[in-house]
Design an enzyme around this catalytic site. Sequence first.
Site, PDB file in Angstrom:
ATOM      1  N   ASP A  26      12.092  44.369 -29.748  1.00 34.76           N
ATOM      2  CA  ASP A  26      11.180  43.382 -30.334  1.00 34.76           C
ATOM      3  C   ASP A  26      10.766  43.812 -31.754  1.00 34.76           C
ATOM      4  O   ASP A  26      10.770  43.007 -32.685  1.00 34.76           O
ATOM      5  CB  ASP A  26       9.940  43.237 -29.429  1.00 34.76           C
ATOM      6  CG  ASP A  26       8.938  42.253 -29.972  1.00 34.76           C
ATOM      7  OD1 ASP A  26       9.123  41.040 -29.756  1.00 34.76           O
ATOM      8  OD2 ASP A  26       7.978  42.679 -30.634  1.00 34.76           O
ATOM      9  N   GLU A  82       6.023  31.435 -38.135  1.00 34.69           N
ATOM     10  CA  GLU A  82       4.953  32.423 -38.367  1.00 34.69           C
ATOM     11  C   GLU A  82       4.722  33.299 -37.135  1.00 34.69           C
ATOM     12  O   GLU A  82       4.458  34.498 -37.228  1.00 34.69           O
ATOM     13  CB  GLU A  82       3.656  31.677 -38.730  1.00 34.69           C
ATOM     14  CG  GLU A  82       2.446  32.575 -38.945  1.00 34.69           C
ATOM     15  CD  GLU A  82       2.599  33.503 -40.145  1.00 34.69           C
ATOM     16  OE1 GLU A  82       2.820  33.003 -41.245  1.00 34.69           O
ATOM     17  OE2 GLU A  82       2.492  34.736 -39.954  1.00 34.69           O
ATOM     18  N   LYS A  87      11.649  42.015 -35.455  1.00 39.03           N
ATOM     19  CA  LYS A  87      10.630  41.711 -36.465  1.00 39.03           C
ATOM     20  C   LYS A  87      10.997  42.354 -37.807  1.00 39.03           C
ATOM     21  O   LYS A  87      10.802  41.757 -38.869  1.00 39.03           O
ATOM     22  CB  LYS A  87       9.253  42.176 -35.970  1.00 39.03           C
ATOM     23  CG  LYS A  87       8.753  41.261 -34.836  1.00 39.03           C
ATOM     24  CD  LYS A  87       7.606  41.857 -34.078  1.00 39.03           C
ATOM     25  CE  LYS A  87       7.108  40.911 -32.997  1.00 39.03           C
ATOM     26  NZ  LYS A  87       6.211  41.545 -32.028  1.00 39.03           N
ATOM     27  N   GLU A 121       6.907  40.742 -23.585  1.00 38.22           N
ATOM     28  CA  GLU A 121       7.955  39.735 -23.462  1.00 38.22           C
ATOM     29  C   GLU A 121       8.242  39.483 -21.983  1.00 38.22           C
ATOM     30  O   GLU A 121       7.899  40.317 -21.134  1.00 38.22           O
ATOM     31  CB  GLU A 121       9.245  40.247 -24.127  1.00 38.22           C
ATOM     32  CG  GLU A 121       9.132  40.497 -25.615  1.00 38.22           C
ATOM     33  CD  GLU A 121       8.790  39.243 -26.398  1.00 38.22           C
ATOM     34  OE1 GLU A 121       9.498  38.248 -26.288  1.00 38.22           O
ATOM     35  OE2 GLU A 121       7.770  39.256 -27.109  1.00 38.22           O
TER      36      GLU A 121
HETATM   37  N1  HSE Z   1       5.858  41.127 -27.023  1.00 38.22           N
HETATM   38  C1  HSE Z   1       5.426  40.965 -28.372  1.00 38.22           C
HETATM   39  C2  HSE Z   1       4.523  42.140 -28.746  1.00 38.22           C
HETATM   40  C3  HSE Z   1       4.700  39.669 -28.491  1.00 38.22           C
HETATM   41  O1  HSE Z   1       4.046  42.813 -27.842  1.00 38.22           O
HETATM   42  O2  HSE Z   1       4.314  42.378 -29.924  1.00 38.22           O
HETATM   43  C4  HSE Z   1       4.356  39.274 -29.897  1.00 38.22           C
HETATM   44  O3  HSE Z   1       5.501  39.117 -30.690  1.00 38.22           O
END
Ligand code: HSE
Length: 337
Positions: free
Chosen positions: A218, A147, A222, A207
């Site tokens: 990132d 999740e 997702k 990150e």
């Molecule tokens: N580095 C990610 C962000 C952390 O800023 O969304 C959460 O997945």
Amino acid sequence: MKVWGLCFIGFGNVGQGLARILVREEENLFSHFGFRFKTIAVVTKSKGSRVDPNGLSLSKLLDEINHDQTLGPCTITPEETVCLPEVDIVIDVTPTNLKSGEPGLSVTKKALQRGRHVVTSNKGPASLALKDLLKIASEHKSKYRFEGTVLSGTPAINLARESMAGCHITEVQGIVNGTTNYILTRMEEGLEYDDALKEAQALGYAEANPEGDVDGWDAAVKVQIIASVFMGKYISLKDISRVGISGLKRKDIEKALSQNERIKLVAKIVQNSGQIFASVAPVSLPFSHPLSGVNGATNAITLTTDNLKDVTIIGPGAGREETGQALLSDIISIVTH
Ligand code: HSE
């Protein structure tokens, strides 16, 4: 009464965020869910490791880490740790590595093969091997729950998989990276890019290597996870058109504002005739657009579906305890099923 053995692999922002919640909520977790736990091990790369089959004190560990103390010499590898007989649930909070998935990938595989459950916010293994990991988990009667990889603790993955089961999702659009949205908001407020990024790092949003955030990696990961879980389509990162925000200047942001628009890093996945079209790119949105008002580290996604039409999820997209909450919800789900 079962006492669940937990093992932390990694103990940075997110691991400590979960540990803080566990310390604070220990009694509530027992009275609401009958969940009792023992922390068997905490293994880190840079701060040492500690193992005790009888259980470690999480509050003492947090205190030591906050005082920059190391936990002790590493006498056991992460792979050996997850195989300890007292470990039931492995918490993989190692940094995301999108090239190899390591060290999280090997540890996750080993844990699942040995029948341990794994909960994680680590996007590397989910990006590179989600299908395999779910298969290994199902073959060994273990669970792989992730999740925290999308929208931190704001329910998304489990909501789509469980509460929206049977609903066809044809399109997903939204803001899925907290760091970049925070930077863009702070730049609108007058900060320079570098200062805004430093703040995002200090707040635990970015990150370990923030290039993953600002270059759109990132968000792209997702998108990849969303495509697989929400639409059943396993796509590779190279199938996603990706532009980050590192090329944006204050003047671009000011120009958009002067036209009653805001620049947002928008992720989009469209399923058309079985094909997936996926992108991450900065887009200038009018103030009237629902995503335009999503500020700071908040994330939002709108799912276009058949049975429910549009469903929008909005909430924290990054943060220590926010992501810790995602791990906790996965742990509770394992414990109560
Ligand atoms: N580095 C990610 C962000 C952390 O800023 O969304 C959460 O997945």
